[in-house]
Enzyme design. Sequence first.
Site, short mmCIF file in Angstrom:
data_model
loop_
_atom_site.label_atom_id
_atom_site.label_comp_id
_atom_site.label_asym_id
_atom_site.label_seq_id
_atom_site.Cartn_x
_atom_site.Cartn_y
_atom_site.Cartn_z
NE ARG A 14 -4.60 -1.04 0.08
CZ ARG A 14 -4.07 -2.65 -0.28
NH1 ARG A 14 -3.52 -3.08 -1.41
NH2 ARG A 14 -5.53 -3.54 0.05
CG HIS A 19 -3.22 -0.91 -6.89
ND1 HIS A 19 -3.76 -0.84 -5.54
CD2 HIS A 19 -3.21 -2.63 -6.45
CE1 HIS A 19 -3.78 -1.36 -4.98
NE2 HIS A 19 -3.15 -2.20 -5.01
#
Lengths: 308, 308
Positions: free
Chosen positions: B223, B271
Amino acid sequence: MSIALFIQHRFSERWKDHLSQLLPTTKIEIYPEIEKPDEVSYAISWKHDLGVFNQFKNLKVIASLGAGVHHILKDESIPESIQITRIVDEQLQKDMASFVLTQCLNVNRNIFQYLRQQEQKEWKLNTYKTPEETKVGILGMGVLGKSAGELLHQNGFQVMGWSRSKKQIDYIETYEASALNQFLSKTDILVCLLPITKATIGLVNCKMFNQLPKNSSFINVARGELVEDADLLKALNNNRLKWAVLDVFKEEPLSKNHLYWSHPKVIITPHSASLTNPKTASKQLAANYLRLTEEKELHNLVDRERGY
Amino acid sequence: MSIALFIQHRFSERWKDHLSQLLPTTKIEIYPEIEKPDEVSYAISWKHDLGVFNQFKNLKVIASLGAGVHHILKDESIPESIQITRIVDEQLQKDMASFVLTQCLNVNRNIFQYLRQQEQKEWKLNTYKTPEETKVGILGMGVLGKSAGELLHQNGFQVMGWSRSKKQIDYIETYEASALNQFLSKTDILVCLLPITKATIGLVNCKMFNQLPKNSSFINVARGELVEDADLLKALNNNRLKWAVLDVFKEEPLSKNHLYWSHPKVIITPHSASLTNPKTASKQLAANYLRLTEEKELHNLVDRERGY
């Protein structure tokens, strides 16, 4: 007797240092800085300038810095009497296999696509297939083709292999010469690991590319001479191919003017798939030099007829 | 009862198609095109706009499109009565491990360096270390960290793992919280696979980077909130780090103005390390929707306290 290095683009100084440690009393020079050409008995070559050895009258051995000796054998000015040796190192196969895996994963996971997008600051997700859903077709099932295939299989890829004569290899779906079109029609990523012979020069051309599925990719880690460059560019431009991942070229270093450099679908590495390790290879080179001084038979001698 | 999709940057139409095939008689809509908000009982979310669910009075379930539910739990406007589910799919771990392997191989084999050189039409060989000579340090030894470590080990890398409490894992040299500096000082490639908790937000900062050897690399696939961006840029600029390979960011999509986009030592992917497979995940989502209509207990329910 002395040693001379003829090494292009391959860290000459580092090789000299390694050899000097193993042969502290031997004169080791880097071409063209050779004091006494007549003393040179042992030449170490990587892509020497053709004809250069004519200046060395007492040369006995030309040792290739790598597994390949094509760069030596193609020099017709080298007398029959000179012995040629090559490096035999299992790590070369392992490094090649690892490089092929790296580039297959890059194609599969859209890494080149994302690098192109980064240039445009573009955030855009692309779907991917898993290795299990991806067919890699390897041209050439020699030692290198086989070990690359095995590593790809271990990492989940479906692996197919094409060779002149059909081979039986665990986990690899093999095809013989006549089944080429069938092999190509199933291939998502085509990997070229063919040997260079009269029959293979220019073999990878439009006839091959046209049999591939649309948006397949091509990886060449063998020799530039195997590929028709104009046909490859055409296949990229008409979207037959998504990526050409090239480590080898007809002319090396690749000329600054070559279209490959700036083609958005070409990825270039400088013949770096598998580099001889100076530490281990220097030991082979030094040992053979000592055998020469002792008039013993050399290790890893090349049979010129056979070509390796 | 109906289903509504709140999916940002993740192929909404494709998800709708897959679900429609499994639930042909159910109304499935893509936000903001919702005909009757009061009929929506089942929401499927990937990074929905915070507060958006307030408009749906009869919502019973929010299903995350992925394994992570941080994007749902951080929305404090969601009533306690709404059930939250997530996707549990072994393929997600496998894809993550494969992506980490891809990027470790790229760092190891200088692929990013060669792509930069290609931009300059520069033919220059760089030496490489083998996987066996390379230490990958993984921050976080959860399910993802462990499976990435195992795949790296299978491909020859030396693998170390750091976690709050020391774990016993075959083939991985594990370090507990207090041994962080010792772990970092040996790391050639640092891979971040930490969970996001109060203790880990901002944990990857200058204190960590300063303990790494010079010219190490950093890969973040967890993250963006785990990393202090300013510290990372400093570590790149003072050559502590050679590469930052980033798949996740505090803000996604990454803003066009962000320094990362054009930094020569930053590699950006959107991502994309591990994408939920619509085929298999749609089956889980459709099955849970049917269980909801039949008032049965749902599968893969999230415990909000525990966070997964």
